[in-house]
Design a protein around this motif. Structure first.
Motif, mmCIF file in Angstrom:
data_model
loop_
_atom_site.group_PDB
_atom_site.id
_atom_site.type_symbol
_atom_site.label_atom_id
_atom_site.label_comp_id
_atom_site.label_asym_id
_atom_site.label_seq_id
_atom_site.Cartn_x
_atom_site.Cartn_y
_atom_site.Cartn_z
ATOM 1 N N SER A 25 0.827 -1.210 0.000
ATOM 2 C CA SER A 25 0.000 0.000 0.000
ATOM 3 C C SER A 25 0.866 1.268 0.000
ATOM 4 N N VAL A 26 2.001 1.252 0.703
ATOM 5 C CA VAL A 26 2.898 2.411 0.671
ATOM 6 C C VAL A 26 3.479 2.575 -0.728
ATOM 7 N N LYS A 27 3.877 1.464 -1.338
ATOM 8 C CA LYS A 27 4.393 1.525 -2.704
ATOM 9 C C LYS A 27 3.330 2.105 -3.638
ATOM 10 N N GLN A 28 2.070 1.722 -3.457
ATOM 11 C CA GLN A 28 0.987 2.244 -4.297
ATOM 12 C C GLN A 28 0.823 3.755 -4.106
ATOM 13 N N VAL A 29 0.907 4.240 -2.866
ATOM 14 C CA VAL A 29 0.814 5.677 -2.596
ATOM 15 C C VAL A 29 1.945 6.414 -3.314
ATOM 16 N N LEU A 30 3.162 5.861 -3.237
ATOM 17 C CA LEU A 30 4.310 6.497 -3.895
ATOM 18 C C LEU A 30 4.156 6.458 -5.412
ATOM 19 N N ASP A 31 3.716 5.320 -5.951
ATOM 20 C CA ASP A 31 3.499 5.210 -7.399
ATOM 21 C C ASP A 31 2.433 6.194 -7.866
ATOM 22 N N ASN A 32 1.356 6.319 -7.103
ATOM 23 C CA ASN A 32 0.292 7.268 -7.456
ATOM 24 C C ASN A 32 0.829 8.695 -7.490
ATOM 25 N N ALA A 33 1.655 9.039 -6.504
ATOM 26 C CA ALA A 33 2.215 10.393 -6.465
ATOM 27 C C ALA A 33 3.104 10.646 -7.677
ATOM 28 N N LEU A 34 3.829 9.627 -8.118
ATOM 29 C CA LEU A 34 4.672 9.776 -9.314
ATOM 30 C C LEU A 34 3.834 9.992 -10.569
ATOM 31 N N GLU A 35 2.576 9.559 -10.530
ATOM 32 C CA GLU A 35 1.655 9.749 -11.654
ATOM 33 C C GLU A 35 0.817 11.012 -11.495
ATOM 34 N N GLY A 36 1.117 11.817 -10.477
ATOM 35 C CA GLY A 36 0.390 13.071 -10.290
ATOM 36 C C GLY A 36 -0.827 12.966 -9.396
ATOM 37 N N LYS A 37 -1.032 11.820 -8.774
ATOM 38 C CA LYS A 37 -2.183 11.635 -7.890
ATOM 39 C C LYS A 37 -1.694 11.586 -6.443
ATOM 40 N N GLY A 38 -1.802 12.704 -5.760
ATOM 41 C CA GLY A 38 -1.358 12.782 -4.377
ATOM 42 C C GLY A 38 -2.273 12.019 -3.441
ATOM 43 N N THR A 39 -1.784 11.763 -2.254
ATOM 44 C CA THR A 39 -2.548 11.069 -1.226
ATOM 45 C C THR A 39 -2.458 11.873 0.064
ATOM 46 N N ASP A 40 -3.609 12.101 0.689
ATOM 47 C CA ASP A 40 -3.658 12.817 1.958
ATOM 48 C C ASP A 40 -4.041 11.869 3.081
ATOM 49 N N ASN A 41 -3.441 12.081 4.229
ATOM 50 C CA ASN A 41 -3.805 11.392 5.467
ATOM 51 C C ASN A 41 -3.744 9.875 5.370
ATOM 52 N N PHE A 42 -2.669 9.379 4.814
ATOM 53 C CA PHE A 42 -2.431 7.936 4.726
ATOM 54 C C PHE A 42 -1.673 7.501 5.980
ATOM 55 N N GLU A 43 -2.233 6.557 6.720
ATOM 56 C CA GLU A 43 -1.617 6.081 7.952
ATOM 57 C C GLU A 43 -0.915 4.756 7.709
ATOM 58 N N PHE A 44 0.316 4.658 8.220
ATOM 59 C CA PHE A 44 1.065 3.407 8.104
ATOM 60 C C PHE A 44 2.175 3.374 9.152
ATOM 61 N N PRO A 45 2.629 2.186 9.511
ATOM 62 C CA PRO A 45 3.752 2.087 10.441
ATOM 63 C C PRO A 45 5.068 1.936 9.683
ATOM 64 N N LEU A 46 6.126 2.471 10.270
ATOM 65 C CA LEU A 46 7.471 2.219 9.745
ATOM 66 C C LEU A 46 8.370 1.872 10.919
ATOM 67 N N PHE A 47 9.580 1.410 10.610
ATOM 68 C CA PHE A 47 10.511 0.999 11.650
ATOM 69 C C PHE A 47 11.484 2.119 11.983
ATOM 70 N N SER A 48 11.756 2.307 13.272
ATOM 71 C CA SER A 48 12.804 3.228 13.689
ATOM 72 C C SER A 48 14.138 2.495 13.615
ATOM 73 N N GLN A 49 15.214 3.200 13.840
ATOM 74 C CA GLN A 49 16.538 2.596 13.781
ATOM 75 C C GLN A 49 16.683 1.495 14.840
ATOM 76 N N SER A 50 16.008 1.650 15.970
ATOM 77 C CA SER A 50 16.084 0.651 17.038
ATOM 78 C C SER A 50 15.128 -0.526 16.802
ATOM 79 N N GLY A 51 14.351 -0.461 15.710
ATOM 80 C CA GLY A 51 13.408 -1.534 15.404
ATOM 81 C C GLY A 51 12.012 -1.284 15.940
ATOM 82 N N LYS A 52 11.814 -0.174 16.632
ATOM 83 C CA LYS A 52 10.498 0.187 17.169
ATOM 84 C C LYS A 52 9.573 0.612 16.034
ATOM 85 N N LYS A 53 8.292 0.235 16.158
ATOM 86 C CA LYS A 53 7.292 0.636 15.163
ATOM 87 C C LYS A 53 6.828 2.055 15.470
#
Length: 137
Positions: A25-53
């Motif tokens: 889903s994150v890849k899709q948001v990025l791909d959409n933005a590359l096609e000119g379709k922005g995304t607002d208020n997309f929630e997702f988790p990522l990892f910190s350097q220590s491995g924390k979400k």
């Protein structure tokens, strides 16, 4: 996130920093933005350097060159981890309260502003013979 700029430049965002269940889903948001379709208020988790979400709220838009051609994505994110944790705590507390109401040794009922029954515990069902499903308004 604890990462320095040098730690992340050149790495693939979706593969290296996003939890597996959100990579597509994150890849899709990025791909959409590359096609000119922005995304607002997309929630997702990522990892910190220590491995924390870390929970992130992202707005993604197309980055263009001087001729208006897409050259990347600009993402503006906000750490919403505390908000998400608070939401989960509210859900947990509500569930605990519901279990308390349901298992109470006393009859408990609730009525909304219109006078309709909104809560009916099992003790009240035993006393009256009416199930919760029958009395909810």
């Amino acid at each position: 996130t604890g990462f320095e700029k040098a730690d992340v430049l050149g790495r693939v965002l979706a593969e290296d920093f996003i939890t597996p269940e959100f990579r597509d889903s994150v890849k899709q948001v990025l791909d959409n933005a590359l096609e000119g379709k922005g995304t607002d208020n997309f929630e997702f988790p990522l990892f910190s350097q220590s491995g924390k979400k870390v929970e992130v709220l992202l707005n993604a838009t197309t980055r263009v060159d001087a001729n208006g051609h897409p050259i990347g994505v600009i993402g503006v994110g906000q750490d919403i981890t505390e908000r998400k944790d608070a939401e989960e705590e509210v859900i947990r507390l509500a569930s605990d309260l519901q279990r308390l109401i349901d298992s109470a040794n006393a009859p408990i009922l609730g009525v909304d502003q219109a006078g309709r029954v909104s809560e009916w515990n099992s003790n009240l069902s035993t006393i009256t013979g009416y199930s919760k499903q029958e009395v909810l308004g």
